[in-house]
Design a protein around this motif. Structure first.
Motif, PDB file in Angstrom:
ATOM      1  N   VAL A   3      -8.019  55.886 -32.782  1.00 57.25           N
ATOM      2  CA  VAL A   3      -9.378  56.371 -33.001  1.00 57.25           C
ATOM      3  C   VAL A   3     -10.002  56.508 -31.619  1.00 57.25           C
ATOM      4  CG1 VAL A   3     -11.623  55.865 -34.017  1.00 57.25           C
ATOM      5  CG2 VAL A   3      -9.530  55.217 -35.238  1.00 57.25           C
ATOM      6  N   MET A   4     -10.394  57.707 -31.283  1.00 59.71           N
ATOM      7  CA  MET A   4     -10.925  57.979 -29.951  1.00 59.71           C
ATOM      8  C   MET A   4     -12.423  57.711 -29.925  1.00 59.71           C
ATOM      9  SD  MET A   4      -8.024  58.665 -28.773  1.00 59.71           S
ATOM     10  CE  MET A   4      -8.210  59.211 -27.098  1.00 59.71           C
ATOM     11  N   PRO A   5     -13.009  57.382 -28.808  1.00 61.84           N
ATOM     12  CA  PRO A   5     -12.396  57.247 -27.499  1.00 61.84           C
ATOM     13  C   PRO A   5     -11.755  55.882 -27.314  1.00 61.84           C
ATOM     14  CG  PRO A   5     -14.733  56.818 -27.299  1.00 61.84           C
ATOM     15  CD  PRO A   5     -14.465  57.164 -28.754  1.00 61.84           C
ATOM     16  N   LEU A   6     -10.853  55.804 -26.347  1.00 64.36           N
ATOM     17  CA  LEU A   6     -10.280  54.529 -25.948  1.00 64.36           C
ATOM     18  C   LEU A   6     -11.366  53.702 -25.284  1.00 64.36           C
ATOM     19  CD1 LEU A   6      -6.906  55.757 -24.413  1.00 64.36           C
ATOM     20  CD2 LEU A   6      -7.414  55.169 -26.786  1.00 64.36           C
ATOM     21  N   GLU A   7     -11.191  52.384 -25.264  1.00 58.55           N
ATOM     22  CA  GLU A   7     -12.230  51.494 -24.750  1.00 58.55           C
ATOM     23  C   GLU A   7     -11.710  50.633 -23.595  1.00 58.55           C
ATOM     24  OE1 GLU A   7     -13.965  49.292 -28.032  1.00 58.55           O
ATOM     25  OE2 GLU A   7     -13.736  51.024 -29.342  1.00 58.55           O
ATOM     26  N   PRO A   8     -11.646  51.198 -22.372  1.00 57.18           N
ATOM     27  CA  PRO A   8     -11.248  50.368 -21.232  1.00 57.18           C
ATOM     28  C   PRO A   8     -12.317  49.322 -20.946  1.00 57.18           C
ATOM     29  CG  PRO A   8     -11.895  52.568 -20.514  1.00 57.18           C
ATOM     30  CD  PRO A   8     -11.938  52.567 -22.009  1.00 57.18           C
ATOM     31  N   ASP A   9     -11.876  48.101 -20.586  1.00 56.93           N
ATOM     32  CA  ASP A   9     -12.849  47.031 -20.373  1.00 56.93           C
ATOM     33  C   ASP A   9     -13.209  46.810 -18.913  1.00 56.93           C
ATOM     34  OD1 ASP A   9     -10.703  45.669 -19.291  1.00 56.93           O
ATOM     35  OD2 ASP A   9     -10.718  44.050 -20.763  1.00 56.93           O
ATOM     36  N   GLY A  10     -12.629  47.606 -18.014  1.00 56.63           N
ATOM     37  CA  GLY A  10     -12.957  47.482 -16.596  1.00 56.63           C
ATOM     38  C   GLY A  10     -12.143  46.428 -15.863  1.00 56.63           C
ATOM     39  N   THR A  11     -11.241  45.735 -16.581  1.00 60.54           N
ATOM     40  CA  THR A  11     -10.414  44.713 -15.941  1.00 60.54           C
ATOM     41  C   THR A  11      -8.935  45.068 -15.999  1.00 60.54           C
ATOM     42  OG1 THR A  11     -10.075  43.376 -17.929  1.00 60.54           O
ATOM     43  CG2 THR A  11     -12.053  42.916 -16.625  1.00 60.54           C
ATOM     44  N   GLY A  12      -8.619  46.319 -16.323  1.00 60.05           N
ATOM     45  CA  GLY A  12      -7.232  46.738 -16.413  1.00 60.05           C
ATOM     46  C   GLY A  12      -6.655  46.692 -17.816  1.00 60.05           C
ATOM     47  N   MET A  13      -7.489  46.345 -18.797  1.00 61.79           N
ATOM     48  CA  MET A  13      -7.061  46.311 -20.192  1.00 61.79           C
ATOM     49  C   MET A  13      -7.867  47.350 -20.970  1.00 61.79           C
ATOM     50  SD  MET A  13      -4.731  43.929 -20.317  1.00 61.79           S
ATOM     51  CE  MET A  13      -4.546  43.511 -22.048  1.00 61.79           C
ATOM     52  N   THR A  14      -7.276  47.865 -22.051  1.00 56.35           N
ATOM     53  CA  THR A  14      -7.935  48.867 -22.893  1.00 56.35           C
ATOM     54  C   THR A  14      -7.752  48.490 -24.356  1.00 56.35           C
ATOM     55  OG1 THR A  14      -7.643  50.652 -21.307  1.00 56.35           O
ATOM     56  CG2 THR A  14      -7.905  51.310 -23.592  1.00 56.35           C
ATOM     57  N   ILE A  15      -8.783  48.733 -25.133  1.00 55.64           N
ATOM     58  CA  ILE A  15      -8.714  48.547 -26.580  1.00 55.64           C
ATOM     59  C   ILE A  15      -8.540  49.918 -27.219  1.00 55.64           C
ATOM     60  CG2 ILE A  15     -10.068  47.966 -28.632  1.00 55.64           C
ATOM     61  CD1 ILE A  15     -11.212  45.621 -27.042  1.00 55.64           C
TER      62      ILE A  15
END
Length: 99
Positions: free
Chosen positions: A81-93
């Motif tokens: 389900v877009m958009p992807l959710e990068p958390d700013g620490t190198g990880m994405t939900i």
């Protein structure tokens, strides 16, 4: 004192490789990721429930994911389900919708 981003990347990689779920595939390739399938009870007084499955993985792996990317977790097929959710620490939900 600023934290070195390479240390954060190394920590993220180690955590996902060590603690991640075994059967996560993106476009058929095994990837290291955490699978979450939170249970939600809708507070509408009618006893409805749902789940909110998502993956948490390295942003470097998630960068190629689109809404048409084949994703499976333990044999269950999903779409992103877009958009992807990068958390700013190198990880994405990546929020998932079961097919």
């Amino acid at each position: 004192m600023a934290i070195d981003s390479s240390l954060i990347d190394a920590l993220n990689t180690t955590c996902v490789e060590t603690l991640g779920d075994d059967e996560v595939r993106i476009n058929g390739d095994l990837v290291d990721a955490f699978f979450h399938d939170a249970y939600n009870e809708l507070g509408l007084g009618v006893g409805m429930e749902s789940s909110s499955p998502y993956l948490e993985l390295l942003s470097s792996v998630a960068n190629s994911v689109t809404s048409s990317t084949a994703i499976s977790v333990s044999g269950v097929n999903y779409k992103a389900v877009m958009p992807l959710e990068p958390d700013g620490t190198g990880m994405t939900i990546i929020r998932l919708e079961e097919l």
